[in-house]
Write an enzyme that holds these catalytic residues in place. Sequence first.
Site: not given
Length: 344
Positions: A115, A207, A210
């Site tokens: 992230k 994966k 969002k």
Amino acid sequence: MIELKQRVFSGVQPTGNLHLGNYLGAIARFAELQNSHECIYCVVDLHAITVWQDPASLAHNTREVTAAYIAAGINPQDHIIFNQSQVAEHAELAWMFNCTARIGWLNRMTQFKEKAGKNRENASVGLYAYPNLMAADILVYRATHVPVGEDQKQHLELSRDIAQKFNNDFSEQIADLGYNDGFFPLPEPLITGPATRVMSLRDGSKKMSKSDPSDLSRINLTDDADTIAKKIRKAKTDPEPLPSETDGLKGRPEAENLVGIFAALSGASADEVLRTHGGAQFSSFKQDLVNLAVEKMGPIGAEMQKLMDDTAHIDAILGDGAARAREIAAPVYAEVKKIAGLIA
Ligand code: TYM
């Protein structure tokens, strides 16, 4: 001796674009556990703000995750649904755990590395300390079982390390208070079913997420039937027909993903799906998957929409859930203060 009872806790971040991975890997599992366990399901807004969120969108997304929980069949009367920031003990215990966890432990967290990306110096301190708050979420209820998707496994292991270190650091005080088995349980991850890691529809090596810039990569819980159909038809595949056994899915990540999604939606195993669909071309398998996905996900999206029309009702559920959550969390945190020598 003070006995621990089995309790389930889990959470979802209100960061928008709730998708099929969140549903199959987590929310659908949450609903299943209701019959056998006392369950606490949280909308983790304090986790969401570790990356900047537009305040109006944050409030909307918090209500939307709540609506998804209810539309998936979680009963907010028999169990607890609430948003994290209404129960201050999460943040208080997280501070305690900031002092328990070691920097070396956090440095190993792959999610932070992903992230924060290359610009790590510019990530928020909250994003770095995120796993400590997650441990606090679980342990402030002394929860024993945590249903999550595969990507949360490392965070759960850290929660166990934190619980263990706290129990060791204060073992004498904990025993003096009558806890023979440590104060915090070591929470067990429940990573089960055929869809613990749903992959992107555009790239079987990534994966479903969002934050993927391509909306075609995921099925959102709010997608209508036409959109679901379009995304499945456009999903990346390979030219071979489906194999008849799961061994034949090796090296075919896109095929494996669609079979896993089919299995999870139909309540069958991947082996069972291939027994009936082995040898099929993707064109026909995709059509069956469209029908199944629309049948299963359509009503959930419609129910979410209906619930979102009455935000006062959703807010009342969150307020009521928070009050009941606080009743559990407050005495646990009061005990933590006693254990650590913080005068109440
Ligand atoms: P979050 O909001 O990223 O995801 C919510 C849940 O969905 C699962 N999930 C998936 N499962 C299968 N396939 C996918 N592609 C997929 N993407 C997401 C996640 O594993 C998760 O179970 N840190 C957590 C939220 C959290 C939490 C907690 C969870 C905060 N405190 C305490 C459990 C206990 C997160 O970011 O989930």
